[in-house]
Write an enzyme that holds these catalytic residues in place. Structure first.
Site, mmCIF file in Angstrom:
data_model
loop_
_atom_site.group_PDB
_atom_site.id
_atom_site.type_symbol
_atom_site.label_atom_id
_atom_site.label_comp_id
_atom_site.label_asym_id
_atom_site.label_seq_id
_atom_site.Cartn_x
_atom_site.Cartn_y
_atom_site.Cartn_z
ATOM 1 N N HIS A 356 0.801 -1.383 -0.006
ATOM 2 C CA HIS A 356 0.013 0.198 0.052
ATOM 3 C C HIS A 356 0.921 1.233 -0.098
ATOM 4 O O HIS A 356 0.301 2.187 0.071
ATOM 5 C CB HIS A 356 -0.770 0.043 1.299
ATOM 6 C CG HIS A 356 -2.028 -0.880 1.216
ATOM 7 N ND1 HIS A 356 -3.211 -0.750 0.831
ATOM 8 C CD2 HIS A 356 -1.813 -2.197 1.540
ATOM 9 C CE1 HIS A 356 -4.087 -1.865 0.922
ATOM 10 N NE2 HIS A 356 -3.189 -2.832 1.312
ATOM 11 N N LYS A 544 -8.336 13.864 4.684
ATOM 12 C CA LYS A 544 -7.459 12.637 4.627
ATOM 13 C C LYS A 544 -6.448 12.904 5.680
ATOM 14 O O LYS A 544 -6.318 14.067 6.429
ATOM 15 C CB LYS A 544 -6.757 12.602 3.209
ATOM 16 C CG LYS A 544 -6.138 13.908 2.848
ATOM 17 C CD LYS A 544 -5.634 13.796 1.297
ATOM 18 C CE LYS A 544 -6.493 13.613 0.352
ATOM 19 N NZ LYS A 544 -6.912 12.346 -0.524
ATOM 20 N N ARG A 545 -5.573 11.659 6.136
ATOM 21 C CA ARG A 545 -4.551 12.087 6.997
ATOM 22 C C ARG A 545 -3.572 13.268 6.488
ATOM 23 O O ARG A 545 -3.390 13.239 5.527
ATOM 24 C CB ARG A 545 -3.781 10.692 7.144
ATOM 25 C CG ARG A 545 -4.404 9.732 7.937
ATOM 26 C CD ARG A 545 -4.651 10.116 9.196
ATOM 27 N NE ARG A 545 -3.458 10.229 10.218
ATOM 28 C CZ ARG A 545 -2.936 9.487 10.959
ATOM 29 N NH1 ARG A 545 -4.048 8.122 11.033
ATOM 30 N NH2 ARG A 545 -2.127 9.471 11.647
ATOM 31 N N LYS A 550 0.864 14.500 0.987
ATOM 32 C CA LYS A 550 -0.505 14.864 0.711
ATOM 33 C C LYS A 550 -0.881 16.199 0.285
ATOM 34 O O LYS A 550 -2.015 16.588 -0.340
ATOM 35 C CB LYS A 550 -1.551 14.306 1.591
ATOM 36 C CG LYS A 550 -1.435 12.817 1.715
ATOM 37 C CD LYS A 550 -2.327 12.151 2.647
ATOM 38 C CE LYS A 550 -2.474 10.688 3.029
ATOM 39 N NZ LYS A 550 -2.944 9.818 2.026
ATOM 40 N N THR A 652 -8.476 6.351 -1.828
ATOM 41 C CA THR A 652 -10.031 5.961 -2.140
ATOM 42 C C THR A 652 -10.899 7.239 -1.763
ATOM 43 O O THR A 652 -11.979 6.867 -2.380
ATOM 44 C CB THR A 652 -10.218 4.754 -0.821
ATOM 45 O OG1 THR A 652 -9.503 5.166 0.135
ATOM 46 C CG2 THR A 652 -9.453 3.552 -1.629
ATOM 47 N N LYS A 656 -14.804 8.158 -3.443
ATOM 48 C CA LYS A 656 -16.002 8.303 -2.746
ATOM 49 C C LYS A 656 -16.416 9.726 -3.344
ATOM 50 O O LYS A 656 -17.899 9.821 -3.536
ATOM 51 C CB LYS A 656 -15.537 8.206 -1.374
ATOM 52 C CG LYS A 656 -15.298 7.053 -0.754
ATOM 53 C CD LYS A 656 -14.630 7.256 0.720
ATOM 54 C CE LYS A 656 -13.871 5.782 0.894
ATOM 55 N NZ LYS A 656 -12.888 6.055 2.000
HETATM 56 C C1 26W Z 1 4.182 0.887 9.693
HETATM 57 C C2 26W Z 1 3.490 2.279 9.776
HETATM 58 C C3 26W Z 1 2.552 2.302 8.670
HETATM 59 C C4 26W Z 1 1.201 2.121 9.030
HETATM 60 C C5 26W Z 1 0.376 1.953 7.765
HETATM 61 C C6 26W Z 1 2.898 2.461 7.531
HETATM 62 C C7 26W Z 1 2.049 2.713 6.228
HETATM 63 C C8 26W Z 1 0.872 2.120 6.609
HETATM 64 C C9 26W Z 1 -0.226 1.976 5.489
HETATM 65 C C10 26W Z 1 0.272 1.075 4.519
HETATM 66 C C11 26W Z 1 -0.389 3.378 4.982
HETATM 67 C C12 26W Z 1 -1.951 3.431 4.180
HETATM 68 O O1 26W Z 1 -2.799 3.562 4.727
HETATM 69 N N1 26W Z 1 -1.555 3.595 2.875
HETATM 70 C C13 26W Z 1 -2.701 4.047 1.872
HETATM 71 O O2 26W Z 1 -3.331 2.594 1.716
HETATM 72 C C14 26W Z 1 -4.659 3.240 0.798
HETATM 73 C C15 26W Z 1 -5.420 1.777 0.493
HETATM 74 O O3 26W Z 1 -4.737 0.772 -0.426
HETATM 75 C C16 26W Z 1 -4.315 3.818 -0.488
HETATM 76 O O4 26W Z 1 -5.322 4.220 -1.162
HETATM 77 C C17 26W Z 1 -3.525 5.105 -0.112
HETATM 78 O O5 26W Z 1 -3.020 5.713 -1.283
HETATM 79 C C18 26W Z 1 -2.509 4.760 0.581
HETATM 80 O O6 26W Z 1 -1.731 5.861 1.217
#
Ligand code: 26W
Length: 812
Positions: A356, A544-545, A550, A652, A656
């Site tokens: 992701h 979004k975050r 971003k 995503t 929406k």
């Molecule tokens: C370990 C810390 C950490 C935790 C979560 C690093 C990274 C993440 C996720 C992978 C971040 C995340 O939510 N990525 C998002 O995933 C969505 C679903 O696929 C995508 O639509 C977003 O673009 C992507 O940033």
């Protein structure tokens, strides 16, 4: 279910009386919500049991979606919708003087996820159940979810989210299915008579994992799948074992607490992979409890181990549950006596992995010392997987030390979780076309060269049931009246709306619906934030975050620029706009918190300045969540998707908004590229550097943010306002850090580089918005093309290409 609304009313009243000892008049709103939810839960049980029995009897292959996050949102409304009793219940409650939408608000919104990845998992569960697919979620039951965000003096303050303080009515605790998970200790080996090594695990710390099951109700069918959330609940024996290990008998409570800590809280960070021991414990806890319970349930089928991959697919949502790979190996070999080669084949054929993110700081790696001491047997297995993998590489690329070092799973004293995930699974997918290409051609190029057949794309999706049918009922009705209801089961049929391009009354109706949604949102903003916004203004939304890539900062600088323009020329003809923001920053992400503070300052200045506040307003909604998203998206005109190209894997939210008729203002990044492909240049606003241009700049090292600053007076003016005395800064150093990131550190995310083209795109948005009919048409085209982004399409692709599962036909 209920044969009519009278039956519902009478059952509902009995529920209130018998379960809570209350009547409609004496019950509080929360009591009423609990009674209603409890009744619905009971109704779900029959199909839940039936689904489970059906799967067992028919030995259907099951998908287990392992994810550290499930951002489910409130469940009452969606369950009523999927069970086909929404209107009946709403009418029945109305007769009793109760409002369903008010009761829905009483449900707490479980924040068991950070953002995109967790919400995607929730959309997937809804699609799996709605498509009669046997797929379940495995996650953690965090006691504290995503923090509650407050603003004090414009700064983010985090408060704990004790979401369980109000009973979570949907879960069922199943202590009889508890699993023991083991940490620490030592491994010794002995040689058996056949020369085989036997491993003995001793001196470990056991902890009980209790599953809490949440039903996942399919849309208008009989399928009810399961979201299984594990909770760390030490037994007396667990606590005694820990005391013995530590030689500390006086501190039982402390020991108990440290064991419980495993599922205590969600790490509120989705940008950096910190090597924290507790996080690794959480990951293994989920994985071990999950895999053990899957193996147990496979064993009831009485089949040989070789058929495990035909009965179970284990999917890992990013690398966080990657220990599924060595854990399945461990159980097969140490507990079931399967040999390495066979165990490896079973594991690889069962496990699949989704990536992701390509942000290097978010890629997980764990220090070898930590993995070895916390999970000694698991480390041995990882080490062996690595050894064998490197040997195989050596055979293919003899002498290519550089390549092998680059691909190794264990290197530089670290265990690389992405490498483990790729080597141990049969499928690796990215989440949008561009993202998958970046994985194949850049970030994971050498792995792609080694295993080209394993890589594939699965563009993300969103459930149209929550994000359109539940969040925007007026639009749903309008669509169904226009094209019939087939689109609900086949969202691709939304393209039939394209036949309505010349239907003026229909376009007007779309406009009226949007307007009504904007009025509703405005009223809510007035009530909750005390800010008056004009529903006639353009609703421009960035939710979004908060993250550097971003680029909420680009949006903020543009608002500062608009303010400056208006101040210098009060006669400026500008189309009124309300800028909405919603974003949480990771508590340790200092820069992101500064951006929040800046946006709140801009809001304060703009909203209180009578020279400008008729034209622009800024609203930063605190504590952004799934339920807030459901309110705001249906009321949006402009969807800000302005990440620096190459950085947003998919996004995503963009889908929406599109589905609700907002127009994308975005870069050619993530799934924006695919939105653009579908709607064409006329129906969205693309600006900024393209991905290949970004790479060219990287290669040449030729970007200079200072040059932009020097050449663009608007940029110079706004940046100077950050650090000198200005309406936005009191001349103190509060925003120095932002200024430095942009100028001293050469603007990592090309904010200044894209500023000019963003301003132009924003101008175009304003011009176009004034041409009401054309705008409505663009909005229609977006809705019509959004069906591709239903997670039903995504899940069908996963089912066919990755999991190899079919629709379960024994269920309706
Ligand atoms: C370990 C810390 C950490 C935790 C979560 C690093 C990274 C993440 C996720 C992978 C971040 C995340 O939510 N990525 C998002 O995933 C969505 C679903 O696929 C995508 O639509 C977003 O673009 C992507 O940033």
């Amino acid at each position: 279910m209920f044969s009519d609304k009278e039956e519902f009313k009478s059952e509902f009243k009995s529920q209130l009386e018998e379960k809570l000892g209350k009547t409609v008049t004496t019950a509080s709103d929360f009591d009423t919500y609990r009674a209603l939810g409890g009744l619905i839960r009971e109704k779900i049980n029959k199909n839940w049991l039936k689904t489970d029995q059906g799967y067992r009897e028919n030995k259907n292959k099951q998908v287990y979606y392992f994810s550290m996050e499930f951002l489910m949102g409130r469940l009452l409304g969606n369950n009523l919708l999927n069970m086909n009793v929404l209107s009946l219940v709403e009418d029945g409650l109305d007769d009793l003087g109760l409002s369903l939408s008010e009761l829905e608000e009483k449900e707490s919104d479980p924040g068991l996820g950070n953002g995109g990845l967790g919400r995607l998992a929730a959309c997937f569960l809804d699609s799996l159940a709605s498509l009669n697919l046997a797929g379940h979620g495995y996650g953690l039951r965090y006691k504290y979810g995503m923090f509650d965000q407050h603003f004090i003096d414009g700064k983010q303050v985090e408060l704990p989210d004790y979401w369980l303080s109000k009973e979570f009515i949907w879960e069922v605790r199943r202590p009889e299915e508890a699993i023991e998970v083991r940490f620490g200790g030592h491994v010794s080996s002995t040689k058996g008579e056949n020369g085989k090594l036997h491993f003995k695990y001793e001196d470990y710390e056991p902890i009980n994992a209790i599953p809490y099951d949440v039903p996942v109700v399919g849309y208008h069918n009989e399928t009810v799948n399961t979201l299984r959330l594990w909770s760390a609940e030490p037994t007396i024996e667990n606590t005694v074992a820990k005391a013995e290990k530590e030689g500390e008998f006086g501190h039982f409570l402390q020991h108990k607490r440290s064991l419980e800590a495993i599922s205590e809280f969600l790490y509120p960070d989705d940008s950096t992979a910190e090597g924290k021991e507790l996080r690794l414990k959480q990951e293994y806890f989920l994985v071990s409890a999950g895999v053990q319970s899957i193996v147990q349930s496979f064993e009831t089928l009485g089949l040989p181990w070789s058929s495990f991959p035909e009965k179970a697919a284990l999917h890992i949502n990013d690398t966080h549950p990657a220990l599924v790979i060595p854990e399945l190996m461990r159980i097969l070999m140490d507990e079931k006596g399967v040999g390495w080669e066979e165990a490896w084949e079973i594991t690889q054929n069962s496990v699949s992995y989704t990536n992701h993110t390509t942000l290097s700081e978010a890629l997980e790696s764990w220090p070898v010392g930590l993995v070895r001491s916390l999970l000694p047997r698991i480390f041995m297995i990882i080490d062996e997987i690595n050894e064998r993998f490197c040997q195989a590489l050596w055979r293919t690329y003899p002498g290519d030390f550089d390549r092998i070092a680059d691909l190794a799973i264990v290197a530089d004293g670290q265990v690389k979780m992405a490498h483990l995930s790729i080597v141990g699974s049969h499928s690796i997918n990215g989440v949008a076309k561009l993202h998958t290409e970046i994985l194949k051609k850049r970030e994971m190029k050498r792995f792609y060269d080694t295993f080209p057949d394993r890589f594939n794309n699965k563009t993300n999706g969103i459930t149209h049931r929550r994000w359109l049918m539940h969040a925007n009922r007026p639009l749903t009705s309008a669509i169904t009246e226009a094209i019939g209801e087939d689109w609900i089961r086949q969202p691709g049929q939304l393209t039939k709306l394209l036949n309505r391009k010349d239907d003026l009354p229909f376009l007007d109706r779309l406009h009226d619906i949007k307007q009504k949604n904007k009025i509703d949102l405005s009223n809510w903003v007035q009530e909750t934030q005390g800010i008056a916004v004009d529903p006639e203004s353009i609703f421009d939304v960035h939710i979004k975050r908060l993250h550097g890539y971003k680029r909420q900062l680009l949006n903020a600088l543009h608002i500062m620029h608009l303010y400056n323009e208006l101040k210098s020329d009060p006669t400026l003809d500008i189309v009124p706009r309300t800028f909405f923001f919603g974003a949480k920053a990771a508590p340790s992400y200092h820069f992101a918190k500064k951006v929040i503070q800046l946006i709140n300052r801009i809001a304060d200045v703009v909203n209180h300045d009578p020279d400008v506040n008729e034209y622009i307003k800024v609203v930063f909604l605190p504590n952004y969540s799934v339920s807030i998203a459901e309110r705001i998206i249906p009321a949006s005109n402009v969807s800000e998707q302005i990440s620096m190209a190459t950085k947003e894997a998919s996004g995503t939210g963009n889908m929406k908004f599109m589905m609700n008729g907002a127009l994308t203002l975005g870069t050619m990044d993530g799934a924006n590229v695919e939105i653009h492909e579908l709607v064409g240049d006329d129906n969205l606003y693309i600006f900024g550097l393209r991905s290949d241009e970004v790479w060219d700049y990287y290669r040449n090292g030729s970007y200079s943010s200072k040059a932009v600053y020097e050449n663009d007076q608007r940029v110079r003016h706004t940046l100077d306002q950050l650090i000198h005395y200005s309406p936005f800064s009191k001349g103190e150093t509060e925003f120095q850090e932002i200024y430095d990131a942009l100028l001293t550190y050469n603007d990592e995310y090309f904010v200044l580089k894209d500023f000019a083209s963003y301003v132009l795109a924003q101008k175009k948005v304003s011009q176009d918005y004034q041409r009401k009919r054309q705008w409505n048409l663009k909005s229609l085209v977006n809705i019509a093309q959004s069906g591709v982004f239903s997670s039903d399409r995504t899940i069908q692709e996963y089912a066919r290409d990755i999991w190899d599962i079919q629709r379960v036909t024994t269920l309706k």
